[in-house]
Design an enzyme around this catalytic site. Sequence first.
Site, PDB file in Angstrom:
ATOM      1  N   THR A 121     -48.994   1.421 -54.923  1.00  0.00           N
ATOM      2  CA  THR A 121     -48.236   2.154 -53.905  1.00  0.00           C
ATOM      3  C   THR A 121     -48.646   1.784 -52.490  1.00  0.00           C
ATOM      4  OG1 THR A 121     -49.831   3.958 -54.013  1.00  0.00           O
ATOM      5  CG2 THR A 121     -47.936   4.090 -55.490  1.00  0.00           C
ATOM      6  N   CYS A 122     -49.859   1.236 -52.336  1.00  0.00           N
ATOM      7  CA  CYS A 122     -50.302   0.875 -50.985  1.00  0.00           C
ATOM      8  C   CYS A 122     -49.481  -0.277 -50.410  1.00  0.00           C
ATOM      9  CB  CYS A 122     -51.780   0.489 -50.995  1.00  0.00           C
ATOM     10  SG  CYS A 122     -52.884   1.802 -51.526  1.00  0.00           S
TER      11      CYS A 122
END
Length: 674
Positions: free
Chosen positions: A640-641
């Site tokens: 998700t980063c």
Amino acid sequence: MGGMAALTSATGEGGGGQVRMLSEVLQRNNEQQEIERDYNLQNSNSTSPPAPPTTYMVTVPQGIRPGMQFAVDVAGQRMMVTCPAGVQAGMNLRIQTPEQQQQQQQQQQQSMNSSGGMNSSTTSSSTSMQMFEVIVPAGVMPGQSFSLLANSQRVLVTCPPNIRPGQAVRFNLPIADKSSPPIKQLEYEDIPDGWARTIRVTDMKIQWVKTKNDGDKDNSVDTQTSSFDIKNSAYTRKLRFLEGNDPRMRTGLLDLVPANQSSFDSCVQRNGKQIVGYAEIAAAHDKKKFEDKAEWFQTICRDRLRIDWSEGHMKIKIRRDHLLHDSIEAVMSLSPTDMRKIWRFEFLGEVAIDAGGLQREWFQLVTEQLFDPDMGLWLPSASNQMAMRINPASEISCPEDHLIYFRFLGRVMGKAMFDGQIVAGHMVRHLYKHILGWPITFEDLEIPDESYYNSLKSLIDLENVEDMCLDFTFLENDLGENRSVDLIENGSRTDVTNENLPLFLEVNMKYHMMERVKPQLTELLLGFFDVIPEPLLTVFDFQELELLMCGLPKIDIDDWKRHTDYQGYFEQKGSDDRVVQWFWEIVSEEFDHEQRARLLQFSTGKPCLQFAICKGFVCVSNSMLSHIHMYTSTNPRNSTCFNRIDLPMYSSKNELREKLRVAIESSATGFDIE
């Protein structure tokens, strides 16, 4: 009774648009709490006691004599009450709804039939009772619970007294299929570790449990330990409804409790009649496509819950240049029954007939204004500018009425879902989970503030956390002014140590997920449930709820491809790699709009898609595809980063297609698929 209905404070504090609870209302709520406490004590020997009875206090209207009937609005429904002997006009009368009386009789019958694990329950004419038989698994003792699949639904069974592992128990469930055999023998299926929603056979309540599979298919239920664990601990909101000063506007108390300690109804009832039963909701839950679930939900709202035009309808008159003021005046004067009537809109001074267009415009304009950060009620999340979070300092922006705005928005959001309209605002993921009553975990901290989440998580790896010189406080920034908040009593004088680090992580999670915005969130949920019955929401996951409330976007696949970078083994060939070509063929040619939206949600980890609107389509930026080895994972993974999807080198397009579908379906549960 005209004019806006006042909000009632359930905590004893006024302000923000709330007024203090009247002494007689407080007394009635305390009496109800005593009834619930006594009931729980009486059923303390039961592993899963049925819900205690709820009573309501009504005032007999003027002109009513013993034997005469009068109408009241109770628990969001209209019912008729017969004035008993010895009661006169102006006197208070304590009543129960017909369905509550029916449930008590039902629970009494269940208690009579509970020996040997058999339970019975009344059902609607469209369903029948199916008896299931199962062998008690090893390690389960009398009074303990175990989970299994029955009728494609997760079921929570409590081992009866005098029953031991290896012996058979039977229980009943309502089902829609009447052609089933008299008794179905169940075998255990592999249940992955994680939180699962179950139906308790003792009282047909829905409850979350954490299953543990030790490899022997025992599927026993894990109990949440007292020590906080960032990987296993989870909490759900518990909303307790209370009587308000004004019968049109109930109040309530909101708490965050361990996920296995809250439960709610599995059916919808009105005036003693079951409107939607558990079997029908379970069948709707099994629908695979979001569009099918949404159609079922709208059909239920339109055909069974909506008040018929002949029984009353609402005309909402609005001045366009006083849109919010007039809308709040109108909506906040309505009872929960009025919220389910047909609404027609009129913009004063404009010649237009509301055939649906004015209604759509009203929902769009109102929600746009409320979610506008300049209004001061909502703020963009730190990790995603399009996902809105509740402003903890909303009281500073709207000191006199900020809670009225949140109650109003909750009602508008519920009414929009009820009428098949959409709202112009995406929220952070944990707010959708709060609406659904889904478990909140430590991982949910990552969405609103990824950097703070990472800083908390990094404390676990420190050899001595005391070197960080932390205490049990959090520094709030209220419109540029810093304010220190104690997370526990005397938090500023309590240092964080290796021993109390789990508590520090727990109270931080609770504070950010609920405590810092509890008054606002309470009113938002109360308003939403003024319209929508909670059991109907169990067919959706939190991603589907967002799509239902905000609409299904059309995604520009060509733009997505142009803005995708390739890493690892894929970097050499880029879009010419065989697995990459399969990926884009599946996404563009085989996935529908819902699956594409879910895949984007999977890759970003955000409740709101990272997009900009380009000529009516969703344009994606900063996406990545990366290669991982099979020994690392056989399933697609997300980072998700970096908005990244990690793909193994699959040997066939069919395998990739199936793995992608599993990934996007599993991501909606919020739990890992490995």
